[in-house]
Design a protein around this motif. Sequence first.
Motif, PDB file in Angstrom:
ATOM      1  N   GLY A 235     -42.283   9.719  -3.763  1.00  0.00           N
ATOM      2  CA  GLY A 235     -41.325   8.650  -3.540  1.00  0.00           C
ATOM      3  C   GLY A 235     -41.929   7.561  -2.669  1.00  0.00           C
ATOM      4  O   GLY A 235     -42.538   7.851  -1.633  1.00  0.00           O
ATOM      5  N   LEU A 236     -41.784   6.303  -3.082  1.00  0.00           N
ATOM      6  CA  LEU A 236     -42.503   5.237  -2.392  1.00  0.00           C
ATOM      7  C   LEU A 236     -41.742   3.924  -2.483  1.00  0.00           C
ATOM      8  O   LEU A 236     -41.167   3.594  -3.522  1.00  0.00           O
ATOM      9  N   GLU A 237     -41.748   3.165  -1.382  1.00  0.00           N
ATOM     10  CA  GLU A 237     -41.255   1.795  -1.359  1.00  0.00           C
ATOM     11  C   GLU A 237     -42.426   0.887  -1.021  1.00  0.00           C
ATOM     12  O   GLU A 237     -43.109   1.100  -0.012  1.00  0.00           O
ATOM     13  N   VAL A 238     -42.659  -0.123  -1.849  1.00  0.00           N
ATOM     14  CA  VAL A 238     -43.823  -1.000  -1.673  1.00  0.00           C
ATOM     15  C   VAL A 238     -43.349  -2.431  -1.437  1.00  0.00           C
ATOM     16  O   VAL A 238     -42.663  -3.015  -2.276  1.00  0.00           O
ATOM     17  N   ARG A 239     -43.748  -2.975  -0.293  1.00  0.00           N
ATOM     18  CA  ARG A 239     -43.435  -4.367   0.043  1.00  0.00           C
ATOM     19  C   ARG A 239     -44.595  -5.258  -0.387  1.00  0.00           C
ATOM     20  O   ARG A 239     -45.751  -4.980  -0.078  1.00  0.00           O
ATOM     21  N   GLN A 240     -44.278  -6.332  -1.076  1.00  0.00           N
ATOM     22  CA  GLN A 240     -45.290  -7.267  -1.568  1.00  0.00           C
ATOM     23  C   GLN A 240     -44.799  -8.700  -1.382  1.00  0.00           C
ATOM     24  O   GLN A 240     -43.647  -8.935  -1.020  1.00  0.00           O
ATOM     25  N   GLY A 241     -45.667  -9.656  -1.641  1.00  0.00           N
ATOM     26  CA  GLY A 241     -45.288 -11.058  -1.655  1.00  0.00           C
ATOM     27  C   GLY A 241     -45.310 -11.778  -0.328  1.00  0.00           C
ATOM     28  O   GLY A 241     -45.137 -13.006  -0.287  1.00  0.00           O
ATOM     29  N   ASP A 242     -45.536 -11.085   0.792  1.00  0.00           N
ATOM     30  CA  ASP A 242     -45.476 -11.734   2.102  1.00  0.00           C
ATOM     31  C   ASP A 242     -46.554 -12.797   2.269  1.00  0.00           C
ATOM     32  O   ASP A 242     -46.310 -13.832   2.891  1.00  0.00           O
ATOM     33  N   ALA A 243     -47.735 -12.556   1.721  1.00  0.00           N
ATOM     34  CA  ALA A 243     -48.825 -13.529   1.857  1.00  0.00           C
ATOM     35  C   ALA A 243     -48.519 -14.828   1.132  1.00  0.00           C
ATOM     36  O   ALA A 243     -49.114 -15.867   1.442  1.00  0.00           O
TER      37      ALA A 243
END
Length: 275
Positions: A235-243
């Motif tokens: 199970g995983l939550e991935v945060r992206q897009g901050d850059a």
Amino acid sequence: MAVVDACTRDGRGGSPTAVVIDDGTLTDEARRAVVRAAGTSHAAFVDTATGGAPAVRFFTAEGELRNCGHGTIAAQAFLLEQGGASHHRGRQRTGGRTFATTADRRPEGIEVWFDQGTIELRDAGGTGGVVAALGLAPADVTGDLRIASPGTPRLLVGVRDRRVLLSMRPDLDRLAAECRRLGLLGCFPFALSAAGGSADARMFAPAIGVGEDVVNANSSGCLAAHLLATGRGGGLEVRQGDALGRPCVVRAAATDTPAGIAVRIGATAATHLAG
């Protein structure tokens, strides 16, 4: 046409993705032109006229993709919005396979889940040129280096921490050449949280005309499969897009099956422009 913010985080950000109802009469050049005109990195072309599960094809300005995770999120959110329902359980045909999807209205947008299928994982030997093109020093890279494929291979690259991740400035021309040489879609550097269960990530795919992708849901699923294969849960939550100033989040759930590691992917989307 609609433009859908796919994989939003807390009701903000997301990857703008064009969604078009397509009866199959458009040429591939016309589909690439739609991407350019929309100003998005990707577009989903949905054919609902064939009966049964809608067929969905994905394009960048340079050509067709075998599959697209955030494009699937966008397409299914668009179909629920068009139908005016609050819930839909259905199927989608893409890249030679038919898979299950769900879509539900939530206060923060439309939550979509889909079956990514099984993930092929293999050794990342010979990918030193890709890592070098990312501008990473040896001390920046962890032991998490793996080629993963849900149909199209990409390189997963574990880095030491979020600071290293956000400071990366790849040589995109060199990276494109290395990915083409190895037959990779792109590379997915990530930094795992100390507590586990979550990660920050970026996606670079200049070989297909996307220097940095706002979000890459399929790669998040690949990472969940890799973590399960290496004994760290599925199970995983991935945060992206901050850059890029477009906060995104993708959730993935990997399980062992007789056919291999299978993954489900979920995210929320919002339609913000229609015409």
